[in-house]
Design a protein around this motif. Sequence first.
Motif, PDB file in Angstrom:
ATOM      1  N   ASN A   2       0.817  -1.268   0.048  1.00 13.44           N
ATOM      2  CA  ASN A   2      -0.074   0.023  -0.038  1.00 13.44           C
ATOM      3  C   ASN A   2       0.778   1.189  -0.063  1.00 13.44           C
ATOM      4  O   ASN A   2       0.506   2.236  -0.688  1.00 13.44           O
ATOM      5  CB  ASN A   2      -0.824  -0.037   1.095  1.00 13.44           C
ATOM      6  N   GLN A 214       7.516 -17.799  13.965  1.00  8.72           N
ATOM      7  CA  GLN A 214       6.398 -16.876  14.550  1.00  8.72           C
ATOM      8  C   GLN A 214       7.174 -15.608  14.760  1.00  8.72           C
ATOM      9  O   GLN A 214       6.627 -14.305  14.726  1.00  8.72           O
ATOM     10  CB  GLN A 214       5.752 -17.374  15.911  1.00  8.72           C
ATOM     11  N   PHE A 241       4.047 -15.297   4.744  1.00  5.26           N
ATOM     12  CA  PHE A 241       3.888 -16.311   5.593  1.00  5.26           C
ATOM     13  C   PHE A 241       2.207 -16.882   5.485  1.00  5.26           C
ATOM     14  O   PHE A 241       1.933 -17.665   6.280  1.00  5.26           O
ATOM     15  CB  PHE A 241       3.879 -15.946   6.923  1.00  5.26           C
ATOM     16  N   THR A 242       1.588 -15.864   4.612  1.00  4.54           N
ATOM     17  CA  THR A 242       0.138 -16.482   4.240  1.00  4.54           C
ATOM     18  C   THR A 242      -0.145 -17.199   2.888  1.00  4.54           C
ATOM     19  O   THR A 242      -0.538 -18.225   2.766  1.00  4.54           O
ATOM     20  CB  THR A 242      -0.934 -15.496   4.249  1.00  4.54           C
ATOM     21  N   LYS A 243       0.680 -16.736   1.926  1.00  5.17           N
ATOM     22  CA  LYS A 243       0.693 -17.258   0.666  1.00  5.17           C
ATOM     23  C   LYS A 243       1.810 -16.874  -0.116  1.00  5.17           C
ATOM     24  O   LYS A 243       2.036 -16.073  -0.881  1.00  5.17           O
ATOM     25  CB  LYS A 243      -0.623 -16.756  -0.057  1.00  5.17           C
ATOM     26  N   PRO A 244       3.035 -17.825   0.245  1.00  5.71           N
ATOM     27  CA  PRO A 244       4.208 -17.461  -0.263  1.00  5.71           C
ATOM     28  C   PRO A 244       4.285 -17.857  -1.971  1.00  5.71           C
ATOM     29  O   PRO A 244       3.273 -18.560  -2.167  1.00  5.71           O
ATOM     30  CB  PRO A 244       5.243 -18.602   0.130  1.00  5.71           C
ATOM     31  N   GLU A 247       6.678 -23.047  -3.909  1.00  4.94           N
ATOM     32  CA  GLU A 247       6.341 -24.303  -3.201  1.00  4.94           C
ATOM     33  C   GLU A 247       7.211 -24.709  -2.039  1.00  4.94           C
ATOM     34  O   GLU A 247       6.934 -24.959  -0.866  1.00  4.94           O
ATOM     35  CB  GLU A 247       6.173 -25.391  -4.298  1.00  4.94           C
ATOM     36  N   GLU A 250       6.465 -22.758   0.908  1.00  2.00           N
ATOM     37  CA  GLU A 250       5.388 -23.089   1.640  1.00  2.00           C
ATOM     38  C   GLU A 250       5.673 -24.426   2.537  1.00  2.00           C
ATOM     39  O   GLU A 250       5.206 -24.322   3.552  1.00  2.00           O
ATOM     40  CB  GLU A 250       4.259 -23.466   0.579  1.00  2.00           C
ATOM     41  N   SER A 251       6.532 -25.220   1.736  1.00  2.00           N
ATOM     42  CA  SER A 251       6.781 -26.527   2.488  1.00  2.00           C
ATOM     43  C   SER A 251       7.502 -26.106   3.715  1.00  2.00           C
ATOM     44  O   SER A 251       7.297 -26.935   4.846  1.00  2.00           O
ATOM     45  CB  SER A 251       7.490 -27.443   1.745  1.00  2.00           C
ATOM     46  N   ILE A 253       7.660 -23.199   5.593  1.00  2.00           N
ATOM     47  CA  ILE A 253       7.293 -22.542   6.534  1.00  2.00           C
ATOM     48  C   ILE A 253       6.066 -23.309   7.401  1.00  2.00           C
ATOM     49  O   ILE A 253       5.636 -23.190   8.581  1.00  2.00           O
ATOM     50  CB  ILE A 253       6.735 -21.227   6.277  1.00  2.00           C
ATOM     51  N   THR A 254       5.498 -24.268   6.676  1.00  2.00           N
ATOM     52  CA  THR A 254       4.415 -25.098   7.223  1.00  2.00           C
ATOM     53  C   THR A 254       5.223 -26.348   7.961  1.00  2.00           C
ATOM     54  O   THR A 254       4.308 -27.076   8.283  1.00  2.00           O
ATOM     55  CB  THR A 254       3.475 -25.305   6.229  1.00  2.00           C
ATOM     56  N   GLY A 255       6.334 -26.317   7.811  1.00  2.00           N
ATOM     57  CA  GLY A 255       7.008 -27.611   8.603  1.00  2.00           C
ATOM     58  C   GLY A 255       6.971 -28.849   8.147  1.00  2.00           C
ATOM     59  O   GLY A 255       6.434 -29.957   8.704  1.00  2.00           O
ATOM     60  N   ARG A 256       7.205 -28.801   6.550  1.00  2.00           N
ATOM     61  CA  ARG A 256       6.916 -30.162   5.756  1.00  2.00           C
ATOM     62  C   ARG A 256       8.355 -30.697   5.642  1.00  2.00           C
ATOM     63  O   ARG A 256       8.691 -31.635   5.165  1.00  2.00           O
ATOM     64  CB  ARG A 256       6.228 -29.763   4.726  1.00  2.00           C
ATOM     65  N   PHE A 257       9.360 -29.706   5.778  1.00  2.00           N
ATOM     66  CA  PHE A 257      10.929 -30.129   5.533  1.00  2.00           C
ATOM     67  C   PHE A 257      11.618 -29.214   6.410  1.00  2.00           C
ATOM     68  O   PHE A 257      11.095 -28.174   6.899  1.00  2.00           O
ATOM     69  CB  PHE A 257      11.354 -30.262   4.110  1.00  2.00           C
ATOM     70  N   GLY A 258      12.989 -29.499   6.374  1.00  2.00           N
ATOM     71  CA  GLY A 258      13.766 -28.549   6.875  1.00  2.00           C
ATOM     72  C   GLY A 258      14.536 -29.400   8.247  1.00  2.00           C
ATOM     73  O   GLY A 258      15.804 -29.398   8.713  1.00  2.00           O
TER      74      GLY A 258
ATOM     75  N   SER B   7       3.938 -34.432   3.629  1.00  2.00           N
ATOM     76  CA  SER B   7       3.377 -34.296   4.870  1.00  2.00           C
ATOM     77  C   SER B   7       4.160 -33.649   5.851  1.00  2.00           C
ATOM     78  O   SER B   7       5.401 -33.368   5.452  1.00  2.00           O
ATOM     79  CB  SER B   7       3.156 -35.694   5.627  1.00  2.00           C
ATOM     80  N   HIS B   8       3.670 -33.132   6.956  1.00  2.00           N
ATOM     81  CA  HIS B   8       4.442 -32.484   8.038  1.00  2.00           C
ATOM     82  C   HIS B   8       5.534 -33.355   8.736  1.00  2.00           C
ATOM     83  O   HIS B   8       5.334 -34.650   8.913  1.00  2.00           O
ATOM     84  CB  HIS B   8       3.580 -32.017   9.218  1.00  2.00           C
ATOM     85  N   ILE B   9       6.587 -32.641   9.079  1.00  2.00           N
ATOM     86  CA  ILE B   9       7.455 -33.570   9.834  1.00  2.00           C
ATOM     87  C   ILE B   9       6.855 -34.066  11.161  1.00  2.00           C
ATOM     88  O   ILE B   9       7.190 -35.165  11.616  1.00  2.00           O
ATOM     89  CB  ILE B   9       8.598 -32.673  10.349  1.00  2.00           C
ATOM     90  N   GLY B  82       1.009 -20.190   6.028  1.00  4.07           N
ATOM     91  CA  GLY B  82       0.983 -20.841   4.666  1.00  4.07           C
ATOM     92  C   GLY B  82      -0.311 -21.311   4.600  1.00  4.07           C
ATOM     93  O   GLY B  82      -1.371 -21.141   4.706  1.00  4.07           O
ATOM     94  N   ASP B  84      -1.517 -24.233   5.540  1.00  2.00           N
ATOM     95  CA  ASP B  84      -1.881 -24.717   6.612  1.00  2.00           C
ATOM     96  C   ASP B  84      -2.885 -23.659   7.446  1.00  2.00           C
ATOM     97  O   ASP B  84      -4.012 -23.875   7.639  1.00  2.00           O
ATOM     98  CB  ASP B  84      -0.880 -24.933   7.837  1.00  2.00           C
ATOM     99  N   ARG B  86      -4.116 -21.028   5.829  1.00  3.50           N
ATOM    100  CA  ARG B  86      -5.279 -20.675   4.817  1.00  3.50           C
ATOM    101  C   ARG B  86      -6.356 -22.128   4.983  1.00  3.50           C
ATOM    102  O   ARG B  86      -7.606 -21.791   5.094  1.00  3.50           O
ATOM    103  CB  ARG B  86      -4.862 -20.586   3.527  1.00  3.50           C
TER     104      ARG B  86
END
Lengths: 258, 235
Positions: A2, A214, A241-244, A247, A250-251, A253-258, B7-9, B82, B84, B86
């Motif tokens: 904005n 967070q 953090f809402t719509k990166p 992909e 997204e994976s 920040i949502t804890g799907r890898f790392g 899937s999630h860790i 992300g 999750d 939404r």
Amino acid sequence: MNQSTPAVKAEVRNLSFFYGDFQAVKDVSMPVAEHEVTALIGPSGCGKSTFLRCFNRMHDLYPGSRYQGEINLRPDGVNLLDRGIDPVETRLRIGMVFQKPNPFPKSIFENVAYGLRVIGEKRRQVLADKVEKALRDAALWEEVKDRLHTLGTSLSGGQQQRLCIARALATEPEILLFDEPTSALDPIATANIEELIAELKSRVTILIVTHNMQQAGRVSKYTAFMYLGELVEFGETRQMFTKPAKEKTESYITGRFG
Amino acid sequence: MTLPSSSHIVKQFDEDLAILRDLVLRMGGLVENQLAAAVDALERGDGAAAAAVVRGDREIDRIELESDAEVARLLALRAPLGIDLRTVLTLGKTVSDLERIGDEAKKIARGTRNGVAEGRELARMPTLAGVLDMAVLARGMLHDALNALVRLDLELAGKVAGSDDLQDQALKEAITQGKALMQSRPELVDAAFDLVFMAKSLERIADHAKNIANYVHYLVEGKDVRHPAARRDAG
């Protein structure tokens, strides 16, 4: 966005960094917005701390390290990675706060006065004024003003970290680098540091490495997500953090890898 | 509903999301059945079937409580981000709309039940056909909205949102016809009123189905497509 595009404090252009043959940072380009907080996130080993440490030439302390590209500091247009630049001078302009509070085994006063003495400041009143200002800016003055000559290491963990922030602030840096500044602190001390970061950004540009998503979301306006040395995505934190866009982000920040 | 392939860790997070998703889909199915049964009872003038629909709303309310608690728990414990985030927000809002649709279905059923008990023959009213047409549209929109949500189908979601104008138009016609009937046959005023209220319920159901369809845009694209005028004001 904005508002109008914010001023840029530093422009990173095609930055690569090598530890010997190992390339830890790969061709990263991104702006650092002035008087804003930019968070660097990514899994361990992704190069975010290495990237952060390029800003104050910390890697110069280790043999075999090599930079490529540039970090262009505004408004004077100095390339921080230029070999002709004195790293000590750079560290006065670019302050750093580490993961674990690391006050020197000196008094509270001397911890904060340290950088000022390095640049040759000897006038007692000037030192006293600047130490007080830095401690006030670090929200520590009221707690320590009656015991400035006790050891910095005698403070609590959260106070020690604020002492380190005061020490970094004393030389009036343009950029402050935070490398996981709250990972060794309890939730209250963490909240104090986060509150302090929010206040400091009106005076100084901030780059922060954090493993706490967070926290990145709370404190930063912009976020850079790094993976395997590359910058995967850079953008406004709220969007990221809402719509990166990517992909991979997204994976992560949502804890799907790392 | 399709989520990112891996899937999630923390496996428990996947399970928590699956629990919420299942609750919402179960609720969607129940609400569809309630609406179908309410319309069927109206068409057949079946007071007992209508009464069963009125009682059935309690189970929908119960699922709403359960899923709201699940949403609060997920937000508090998992701090989702992300897709999750939404997903949790979309499912939470969908539950509210489904509960409202359930309430509207209950109102229709209550109208039928009371009509039968009080001797009003709604099933023989000349204005019934228009209301039944509205019911067909409302049921179709609800079904498509839920399918769009499950399949993340933006095209289908767009179709649902586009159908809402038809329902608004149909309500206006139902009111016009109802008024005309009240004037020409004053003895049918009460029954005509019942049907106008039911038409209003069906129009509200279409609005809620449209809301659900709009959430699909947020879920997939992170875009809030509701209230275009308000978004313009907000810049």
